[in-house]
Motif scaffolding. Structure first.
Motif, PDB file in Angstrom:
ATOM      1  N   THR A 222      13.385  31.275-110.682  1.00 21.80           N
ATOM      2  CA  THR A 222      11.943  30.736-111.394  1.00 21.80           C
ATOM      3  C   THR A 222      11.064  31.771-111.338  1.00 21.80           C
ATOM      4  OG1 THR A 222      12.864  28.698-110.388  1.00 21.80           O
ATOM      5  CG2 THR A 222      10.594  28.664-111.308  1.00 21.80           C
ATOM      6  N   LEU A 226       9.029  33.856-114.154  1.00 18.30           N
ATOM      7  CA  LEU A 226       7.588  34.094-114.044  1.00 18.30           C
ATOM      8  C   LEU A 226       7.309  35.532-114.380  1.00 18.30           C
ATOM      9  CD1 LEU A 226       6.417  31.104-111.956  1.00 18.30           C
ATOM     10  CD2 LEU A 226       6.380  31.143-114.432  1.00 18.30           C
ATOM     11  N   PHE A 229       7.731  36.971-117.628  1.00 22.72           N
ATOM     12  CA  PHE A 229       6.986  36.539-118.599  1.00 22.72           C
ATOM     13  C   PHE A 229       5.657  37.336-118.531  1.00 22.72           C
ATOM     14  CE2 PHE A 229       4.509  32.563-120.464  1.00 22.72           C
ATOM     15  CZ  PHE A 229       4.129  33.151-121.523  1.00 22.72           C
ATOM     16  N   ILE A 230       5.097  37.521-117.255  1.00 20.11           N
ATOM     17  CA  ILE A 230       3.734  38.222-116.887  1.00 20.11           C
ATOM     18  C   ILE A 230       3.889  39.516-117.492  1.00 20.11           C
ATOM     19  CG2 ILE A 230       2.374  39.142-115.141  1.00 20.11           C
ATOM     20  CD1 ILE A 230       3.108  36.462-113.514  1.00 20.11           C
ATOM     21  N   VAL A 233       3.538  39.534-121.314  1.00 21.03           N
ATOM     22  CA  VAL A 233       2.288  39.358-121.681  1.00 21.03           C
ATOM     23  C   VAL A 233       1.276  40.582-121.473  1.00 21.03           C
ATOM     24  CG1 VAL A 233       0.073  38.194-121.119  1.00 21.03           C
ATOM     25  CG2 VAL A 233       2.005  36.914-121.258  1.00 21.03           C
ATOM     26  N   GLY A 264       3.654  40.261 -97.605  1.00 23.55           N
ATOM     27  CA  GLY A 264       3.695  38.792 -97.959  1.00 23.55           C
ATOM     28  C   GLY A 264       3.014  38.531 -99.244  1.00 23.55           C
ATOM     29  N   TYR A 265       1.945  39.504 -99.346  1.00 22.44           N
ATOM     30  CA  TYR A 265       1.116  39.136-100.624  1.00 22.44           C
ATOM     31  C   TYR A 265       1.738  39.680-101.801  1.00 22.44           C
ATOM     32  CZ  TYR A 265      -2.743  37.332 -97.734  1.00 22.44           C
ATOM     33  OH  TYR A 265      -3.596  36.689 -96.804  1.00 22.44           O
ATOM     34  N   ASP A 267       4.007  38.851-104.069  1.00 28.61           N
ATOM     35  CA  ASP A 267       3.740  37.906-105.343  1.00 28.61           C
ATOM     36  C   ASP A 267       2.558  37.670-105.807  1.00 28.61           C
ATOM     37  OD1 ASP A 267       6.787  37.774-104.918  1.00 28.61           O
ATOM     38  OD2 ASP A 267       6.793  36.082-103.646  1.00 28.61           O
ATOM     39  N   ALA A 268       1.650  37.680-105.022  1.00 28.55           N
ATOM     40  CA  ALA A 268       0.165  37.375-105.504  1.00 28.55           C
ATOM     41  C   ALA A 268      -0.347  38.686-106.701  1.00 28.55           C
ATOM     42  CB  ALA A 268      -0.772  37.157-104.650  1.00 28.55           C
ATOM     43  N   PHE A 271       0.616  37.861-110.405  1.00 29.93           N
ATOM     44  CA  PHE A 271      -0.307  36.751-110.789  1.00 29.93           C
ATOM     45  C   PHE A 271      -1.719  37.290-111.052  1.00 29.93           C
ATOM     46  CE2 PHE A 271       3.299  34.466-109.369  1.00 29.93           C
ATOM     47  CZ  PHE A 271       3.741  33.918-110.683  1.00 29.93           C
ATOM     48  N   GLY A 272      -2.150  38.223-109.914  1.00 27.45           N
ATOM     49  CA  GLY A 272      -3.648  38.709-110.045  1.00 27.45           C
ATOM     50  C   GLY A 272      -3.754  39.290-111.196  1.00 27.45           C
ATOM     51  N   LEU A 274      -1.902  39.264-114.201  1.00 26.15           N
ATOM     52  CA  LEU A 274      -2.014  38.357-115.091  1.00 26.15           C
ATOM     53  C   LEU A 274      -3.292  37.798-115.527  1.00 26.15           C
ATOM     54  CD1 LEU A 274      -0.050  36.550-117.079  1.00 26.15           C
ATOM     55  CD2 LEU A 274      -0.456  34.640-115.260  1.00 26.15           C
ATOM     56  N   LEU A 275      -3.922  37.219-114.266  1.00 27.26           N
ATOM     57  CA  LEU A 275      -5.405  36.746-114.556  1.00 27.26           C
ATOM     58  C   LEU A 275      -6.195  37.836-115.115  1.00 27.26           C
ATOM     59  CD1 LEU A 275      -5.798  34.257-111.486  1.00 27.26           C
ATOM     60  CD2 LEU A 275      -4.869  33.901-113.739  1.00 27.26           C
ATOM     61  N   LEU A 278      -5.511  38.709-118.811  1.00 26.80           N
ATOM     62  CA  LEU A 278      -5.637  37.426-119.553  1.00 26.80           C
ATOM     63  C   LEU A 278      -7.187  37.395-119.868  1.00 26.80           C
ATOM     64  CD1 LEU A 278      -3.187  34.507-118.676  1.00 26.80           C
ATOM     65  CD2 LEU A 278      -3.285  35.915-120.728  1.00 26.80           C
ATOM     66  N   HIS A 279      -7.987  37.975-118.993  1.00 24.66           N
ATOM     67  CA  HIS A 279      -9.552  37.786-118.991  1.00 24.66           C
ATOM     68  C   HIS A 279     -10.110  38.970-119.854  1.00 24.66           C
ATOM     69  CE1 HIS A 279     -13.704  37.356-116.982  1.00 24.66           C
ATOM     70  NE2 HIS A 279     -13.778  37.165-118.352  1.00 24.66           N
TER      71      HIS A 279
ATOM     72  N   VAL B 157       0.668  31.723-102.143  1.00 24.74           N
ATOM     73  CA  VAL B 157       1.195  32.818-101.323  1.00 24.74           C
ATOM     74  C   VAL B 157      -0.157  33.108-100.450  1.00 24.74           C
ATOM     75  CG1 VAL B 157       0.902  35.297-101.477  1.00 24.74           C
ATOM     76  CG2 VAL B 157       2.083  34.052-103.285  1.00 24.74           C
ATOM     77  N   GLU B 161       0.386  33.334 -96.165  1.00 27.64           N
ATOM     78  CA  GLU B 161       0.144  34.316 -95.523  1.00 27.64           C
ATOM     79  C   GLU B 161      -1.021  34.456 -94.499  1.00 27.64           C
ATOM     80  OE1 GLU B 161       2.265  36.858 -95.381  1.00 27.64           O
ATOM     81  OE2 GLU B 161       3.422  35.563 -96.816  1.00 27.64           O
TER      82      GLU B 161
END
Lengths: 296, 358
Positions: A222, A226, A229-230, A233, A264-265, A267-268, A271-272, A274-275, A278-279, B157, B161
């Motif tokens: 999954t 994702l 896909f990011i 885009v 640990g961050y 994966d963020a 998505f960061g 991505l945001l 997209l903006h 996340v 964390e």
């Protein structure tokens, strides 16, 4: 000081994972070019490619190339079945319905794989040797080289398919101008059907390439989907070149970020990005042929 | 050549027509509901909600209905955003989680009374929604879905964390029961009345909202943003407002969830929850406030039944989702109602047709 010494090493692993993201992104783009549908189960094809190869290699004791070949065939078959059973009945439904149906298919595929092949993370032996090569002071796994070479070959194949064959042209026509494609006698449903096969095959191939480097478990598809896909885009939605560029950019940025923020961050980060993209530039880096189109 | 009619009435239609007709007596009708805002049927529902836990006095049933009530609050808010305003959000699990964690942190770390923490949850979810809403709501379709999904993943996340604040993967334990002025909701029965009481309050609010100027504007935005802005509706503003409102609903639901479960951990707010609540809205029928509640009860019940089959539950769940979407893309109630109205009309006209032309 010590942070900067890791950079070349991180760069090399970023390029490896970037190649995989590029392949996943290409899977998305292949389907989107034929039908403007987004298949959220794309990541599951990657996972299934790795897991089924593992099954044939370790449980059935088949030779490596044969196991990989059979796995790709099976995943292509799953792609066809998914089109016939999920996407084709919903071809006239709204975006939300299609989105949820492909997410449902993703839940089904990942949990069924966990049920059939076990939930433990799996790894495959590298294609050739485990001893790292020394290139310019950076130790590179031989598998990374394999990943890059195979990705390159697959990219050339996909480029030829979409730009040099009648089939690729027909696929693109059915997406950009559905009515025109109908008038020319192109069967749109057949094009989407074939696109699902191609995309599943590419996904399975990526899965086989990645499993020797990173572990593949039934639930890892999954997130990989994702991120693919990011990447698509990010590079420019609907363009093959955009998908490749986005994949490598995402892989490298994500990998380099490890030097500066806690692991640990990681994966963020995707998505960061991505945001942000997209903006500020929803068209993506290379621009997108679909942005003025009906569905988005 | 005599053509056979396709829609001929058959006696075996009665087998499903009669139960459907009985169902239509109690089911809300989205199309014929414009005379008065609240009808006698609503009183019937209210009575059913009040009496149901007393008739089935089974703790498991009570617990299930508490969960269903919480999910119903969540999907009621999502229904305003998705069904009425026509947007897509895959990030409401994050607002649910923000509500739950606000309650958990305020009550366990700072000893804030739970009643205040309840409202603070709604406020914090709304504040974060207003912060991220402005850039995100420019997007449409798949990209809006992806952006909200991205927000949800980032939230997860951060939850995992930032161990000092949220307790990491383990989460926060020991959240106190909900209590108002010394009255503690410590059994499933009391919690049932708490959640469904909150739900009824929010439902009345939403029902009035969608029949106000704002509700009309939302429907116009869903139909066409260009047309809506041409008649003087501030489209970005109204989308943002409804996004914030639905996030506040999710925050309230999350706060109740934290009180009922007395634990908040990241696993509860993952993509699976998002899929579940969006399915509740879809199955209830878009643009219908009764739908999400029915969808919430149905899917909570379904997941409970499936969870008995251990490892087979998830494959079956995925397959059932796909089948439901294929056969009821407009929601279960809508499809049934349309079918019932059609068949009753067909039946009523049949006699006239027989006497007249044939």
């Amino acid at each position: 000081m010590s942070t900067w010494t890791y950079i070349p090493q991180l760069l090399s692993s970023g390029i490896t994972i970037g190649a995989i993201y590029a392949l996943v992104a290409l899977g998305f783009v292949t389907i989107a070019r034929a039908s403007q549908i987004i298949n959220f189960a794309q990541g599951e094809f990657v996972m299934l490619g790795g897991v089924i190869t593992f099954f044939f290699l370790k449980v059935m004791n088949l030779p490596y190339p044969l196991a990989a070949f059979i796995a790709i065939l099976i995943v292509i078959l799953i792609g066809f079945v998914m089109h016939l059973s999920v996407v084709y009945p919903l071809r006239k439904a709204s975006i939300v319905i299609l989105l949820m149906a492909t997410l449902g298919a993703s839940i089904f595929l990942s949990s069924t794989s966990g049920l059939l092949f076990g939930t433990l993370p799996k790894t495959l032996p590298p294609f050739s040797g485990e001893r790292p090569l020394q290139l310019l002071g950076v130790s590179v796994l031989p598998q990374s080289v394999w990943v890059l070479i195979s990705t390159l070959i697959l990219l050339i194949f996909l480029y030829l398919l979409s730009h040099r064959t009648l089939l690729g042209k027909a696929m693109e026509a059915s997406s950009t101008d559905p009515l025109g494609a109908d008038l020319l006698g192109i069967s749109r449903n057949l094009m989407v059907f074939l696109a699902f096969g191609v995309s599943a095959g590419v996904g399975a191939f990526a899965g086989i390439l990645i499993t020797p480097v990173f572990f593949t478990s039934y639930s890892s598809g999954t997130l990989l989907g994702l991120k693919g896909f990011i990447a698509a885009v990010l590079g420019g939605w609907g363009k093959n070149s955009g998908a490749i560029l986005g994949g490598f950019v995402l892989g490298i940025v994500e990998s380099l970020s490890l030097a500066f923020i806690p692991a640990g961050y990681k994966d963020a980060i995707a998505f960061g990005i991505l945001l942000l993209i997209l903006h500020f530039r929803p068209k993506g880096i290379l621009g997108s042929p679909f942005m003025d189109s009906r569905r988005w | 050549m005599v053509e056979t009619k396709k829609n001929e009435f058959r006696k075996r239609d009665l087998f499903y027509l009669v139960p459907l007709w009985l169902l239509s007596l109690i089911a809300p009708d989205p199309y014929l509901y414009h005379k008065k805002e609240f009808k006698k049927k609503d009183l019937f529902y209210l009575g059913a909600i009040g009496l149901a836990p007393l008739i089935w006095s089974d703790p498991h049933f009570h617990h299930l209905m508490v969960l269903a009530g919480i999910y119903a609050i969540l999907s009621l808010g999502l229904s305003l955003f998705m069904g009425y305003a026509g947007q897509i959000s895959l990030g409401h699990a994050a607002f649910f989680g923000i509500g739950a964690y606000t309650t958990a942190i305020l009550t366990t770390r700072y000893g804030v009374p739970i009643f205040l923490a309840f409202w603070a949850s709604a406020a914090s979810a709304a504040a974060i929604a207003s912060f991220i809403g402005r850039p995100i709501l420019k997007l449409k379709g798949y990209f809006l879905a992806l952006a909200t999904l991205g927000f949800g993943e980032i939230f997860l996340v951060v939850l995992r964390e930032s161990t000092d604040l949220t307790g990491g993967v383990i989460g926060i334990f020991g959240i106190p029961w909900f209590s108002v002025m010394g009255f503690i909701f410590d059994t499933y029965l009391k919690q049932y009345y708490l959640t469904w009481g909150v739900l009824v309050g929010l439902f009345v609010f939403s029902k009035n909202l969608v029949r106000s100027k704002v509700g009309r504007a939302l429907l116009a935005v869903a139909a066409s943003e260009d047309a809506a802005s041409s008649v003087g509706i501030n489209v970005p503003r109204i989308k943002l407002e409804i996004f914030i409102l639905s996030a506040a609903y999710a925050g309230l639901a999350g706060s109740l969830f934290a009180c009922v479960m007395s634990i908040a951990n990241p696993e509860a707010f993952s993509l699976g929850l998002t899929v579940l609540i969006v399915m509740m809205v879809i199955l209830g029928g878009m643009g219908n406030l009764y739908g999400p509640i029915a969808g919430a009860i149905l899917l909570t019940w379904l997941t409970d039944i499936l969870s008995r089959y251990q490892e087979y539950s998830l494959p079956a769940y995925g397959m059932i989702l796909i089948l439901l979407l294929i056969f009821f893309p407009d929601g279960i109630g809508t499809r049934l109602n349309v079918r019932v109205i059609y068949l009753i009309g067909y039946w009523a006209k049949k006699k006239k047709r027989d006497e007249g032309k044939l």
